[in-house]
Structures are given as C-alpha cells and as structure tokens.
Scaffold this motif. Structure first.
Motif, PDB file in Angstrom:
ATOM      1  N   HIS A 210       0.817  -1.215   0.000  1.00 39.90           N
ATOM      2  CA  HIS A 210       0.000   0.000   0.000  1.00 39.90           C
ATOM      3  C   HIS A 210       0.854   1.270   0.000  1.00 39.90           C
ATOM      4  O   HIS A 210       0.335   2.374   0.172  1.00 39.90           O
ATOM      5  CB  HIS A 210      -0.950   0.009   1.201  1.00 39.90           C
ATOM      6  CG  HIS A 210      -2.139  -0.887   1.022  1.00 39.90           C
ATOM      7  ND1 HIS A 210      -2.116  -2.226   1.349  1.00 39.90           N
ATOM      8  CD2 HIS A 210      -3.373  -0.642   0.512  1.00 39.90           C
ATOM      9  CE1 HIS A 210      -3.295  -2.760   1.071  1.00 39.90           C
ATOM     10  NE2 HIS A 210      -4.072  -1.834   0.566  1.00 39.90           N
ATOM     11  N   GLY A 211       2.150   1.119  -0.189  1.00 40.71           N
ATOM     12  CA  GLY A 211       3.015   2.280  -0.321  1.00 40.71           C
ATOM     13  C   GLY A 211       3.303   3.004   0.982  1.00 40.71           C
ATOM     14  O   GLY A 211       3.653   4.190   0.970  1.00 40.71           O
ATOM     15  N   MET A 217       4.428   3.170   9.731  1.00 39.95           N
ATOM     16  CA  MET A 217       3.559   2.020   9.918  1.00 39.95           C
ATOM     17  C   MET A 217       2.825   2.019  11.250  1.00 39.95           C
ATOM     18  O   MET A 217       3.393   2.327  12.291  1.00 39.95           O
ATOM     19  CB  MET A 217       4.366   0.720   9.829  1.00 39.95           C
ATOM     20  CG  MET A 217       4.559   0.160   8.451  1.00 39.95           C
ATOM     21  SD  MET A 217       5.270  -1.496   8.574  1.00 39.95           S
ATOM     22  CE  MET A 217       3.927  -2.367   9.433  1.00 39.95           C
ATOM     23  N   ALA A 218       1.570   1.609  11.195  1.00 38.85           N
ATOM     24  CA  ALA A 218       0.844   1.211  12.399  1.00 38.85           C
ATOM     25  C   ALA A 218       1.193  -0.245  12.699  1.00 38.85           C
ATOM     26  O   ALA A 218       1.739  -0.961  11.847  1.00 38.85           O
ATOM     27  CB  ALA A 218      -0.655   1.366  12.192  1.00 38.85           C
ATOM     28  N   GLY A 238       4.113  -0.464  -4.810  1.00 37.35           N
ATOM     29  CA  GLY A 238       4.602  -0.533  -3.443  1.00 37.35           C
ATOM     30  C   GLY A 238       5.312   0.737  -3.041  1.00 37.35           C
ATOM     31  O   GLY A 238       5.295   1.743  -3.750  1.00 37.35           O
ATOM     32  N   ALA A 239       5.928   0.702  -1.871  1.00 38.27           N
ATOM     33  CA  ALA A 239       6.643   1.881  -1.385  1.00 38.27           C
ATOM     34  C   ALA A 239       7.756   2.280  -2.350  1.00 38.27           C
ATOM     35  O   ALA A 239       8.341   1.437  -3.042  1.00 38.27           O
ATOM     36  CB  ALA A 239       7.211   1.603  -0.009  1.00 38.27           C
ATOM     37  N   GLU A 243      12.113   4.442   0.215  1.00 39.79           N
ATOM     38  CA  GLU A 243      11.455   4.292   1.502  1.00 39.79           C
ATOM     39  C   GLU A 243      11.617   2.890   2.070  1.00 39.79           C
ATOM     40  O   GLU A 243      11.231   2.630   3.185  1.00 39.79           O
ATOM     41  CB  GLU A 243       9.976   4.639   1.367  1.00 39.79           C
ATOM     42  CG  GLU A 243       9.745   6.111   1.024  1.00 39.79           C
ATOM     43  CD  GLU A 243       8.273   6.449   0.948  1.00 39.79           C
ATOM     44  OE1 GLU A 243       7.469   5.548   0.616  1.00 39.79           O
ATOM     45  OE2 GLU A 243       7.928   7.589   1.233  1.00 39.79           O
ATOM     46  N   ARG A 244      12.175   1.971   1.285  1.00 39.33           N
ATOM     47  CA  ARG A 244      12.394   0.625   1.787  1.00 39.33           C
ATOM     48  C   ARG A 244      13.597   0.564   2.705  1.00 39.33           C
ATOM     49  O   ARG A 244      13.763  -0.383   3.455  1.00 39.33           O
ATOM     50  CB  ARG A 244      12.610  -0.346   0.616  1.00 39.33           C
ATOM     51  CG  ARG A 244      11.357  -0.656  -0.150  1.00 39.33           C
ATOM     52  CD  ARG A 244      11.628  -1.616  -1.281  1.00 39.33           C
ATOM     53  NE  ARG A 244      12.334  -2.816  -0.828  1.00 39.33           N
ATOM     54  CZ  ARG A 244      12.655  -3.828  -1.635  1.00 39.33           C
ATOM     55  NH1 ARG A 244      12.352  -3.768  -2.899  1.00 39.33           N
ATOM     56  NH2 ARG A 244      13.288  -4.881  -1.165  1.00 39.33           N
TER      57      ARG A 244
END
Length: 245
Positions: A210-211, A217-218, A238-239, A243-244
């Motif tokens: 979801h990018g 992140m929650a 994706g992200a 951002e990975r």
C-alpha cells in the motif's frame, strides 16, 4: 487514526458484505476490530483484477502460552488453530486462487495444508515469509519483552531499527517482505494469490504493497486466522524504493 489494513473477513459469507462497504464489524473475539481505509466496489470482479490474500496462521501452542515465536519452529496448531485452518479452506473453496505461498515454519504450513488440499494446489514455501526473528528473546514471554527492544509501542512502529540480540529489526522484516512482494509482482501470475504467514510479516507486507514506509507504519492487532485482501494492482505500486531502506 484510520486503520492501515485492507478489508478483512473471518467467516464467509456473513462478513463479505462488509468488504464491499470498506468496513469490518467486530469479530467477537475480545480484540478491537479494524476499520478499512477503502472500498472494493470499484475494483471489478476478482477474476478480472486478481487479489492478493494475506492469511495469518491459526492459533498455535505458543500463542496460547504467550511465548515469542519468531523463527522458532516447535509450535504446532492447537485444536482451535486446526479448526481455523479448516474454516479458512472452506471460505476459499470458491475463490479463484491460482497460487498458494506460505512461510516455511510449521504453524504456517499446517494452516496452508487444508487450503492446498481443497484448492488442488501445491504450497510454495518461501523463507522470506517467516515471522520476524527475535533472536535471544524467542521462547520467552511476549508480555515481558520491552518496547525499546522491539521498536513497537502504542500500536505503532516507534523505532524501525530496534533489534533484539541475534534478531531482526522491523526494517529488516519490511525489506524481506518487500523482496517477496517485488518478486511476486514480477511473476505476473494470473488470478488470485494466497499467502499464509505470520502477524508481523503480514503487517509489513500489507504496508509495503500500500506504499506505506516502515517509519509510518501502524502495528495493529491481527488475530490468528485473520485475512487481509489487497487488489493485485497494489503489487505494482509498493513503497518508493528509497522508503524501503
């Protein structure tokens, strides 16, 4: 704060209408349910668009004992976990699943087995789908592990680089799951894909497709036997690679 999870279901067909409206009713398990951030009404049929189904393994003996599992593989499904696995198989009986992946840890494979039988598919094992390694903390009481060590607190990722001795950080887990998602997208498999894995793995995999970067992140409750659905197109978005890391 809105949930980062996609629509979910526990039992078919009763909860499928909730997926179309982008919400999920309470499960009755005592854990607060999660609200969806999106609607499925505009996604088209599953046969034409494909879906990625993320499935948490059934209840394990170490879940009941409250022990941190990680990469340890002694735990087996409880009688309740086996029942959850059979219920999942019944729910997916009529879904157009074309490939079934699972973590190579026993609790995930035991959950995937009834699915494989009812769908007539082989289970494709992938070690990248394992739970987060907690190193020296595996086998200890989960409730006694400090949030400073896990990098998790108040249903959020508070420190993605916190790492137990001999274990992985949330960022490590995120990058491992992202590698699996990228490879899956490159295969361009027709139809739906089901993935049976672990709570931590599915949280980061769901965030990645979801990018959502790991820092944002929650870390919400995700019960045994829970299912998350992601439209297959999400695998292509994706992200950002930056951002990975």
């Amino acid at each position: 704060m809105a949930s980062q999870f996609s629509p979910v279901f526990h039992k078919a067909p009763a909860l499928f209408p909730s997926m179309r409206h982008g919400t999920m009713p309470r499960s009755g398990s005592g854990t607060d349910s999660l609200e969806s951030t999106g609607s499925l009404e505009s996604t088209g049929s599953l046969e034409s668009t494909g879906s990625l189904w993320l499935i948490r393994h059934g209840e394990s003996t170490w879940n009941v004992r409250g022990l941190a599992q990680g990469h340890r593989d002694e735990a087996r499904l409880t009688a309740r976990g086996e029942s959850q696995a059979r219920e999942l198989a019944a729910e997916f009986r009529t879904r157009p699943i074309r490939a079934l992946y699972a973590s190579d840890l026993r609790r995930a494979l035991e959950t995937a087995a009834p699915l494989a039988e009812i769908l007539g598919l082989a289970v494709r094992r992938d070690a990248r789908l394992r739970e987060r390694s907690l190193g020296v903390l595996e086998g200890t009481a989960s409730a006694a592990i400090s949030p400073r060590v896990t990098g998790l607190g108040a249903n959020r990722v508070s420190d993605p680089d916190a790492r137990p001795d001999g274990g992985e950080s949330v960022r490590d887990l995120y990058q491992r799951a992202a590698s699996f998602a990228d490879d899956l997208a490159a295969r361009n498999l027709p139809g739906d894909v089901a993935v049976v894995a672990h709570g931590g793995t599915l949280r980061v995999l769901n965030a990645y497709v979801h990018g959502i970067a790991v820092e944002r992140m929650a870390w919400e409750p995700l019960e045994n036997g829970r299912v998350l659905r992601c439209p297959a197109q999400r695998l292509e978005h994706g992200a950002n690679p930056r951002e990975r890391n």
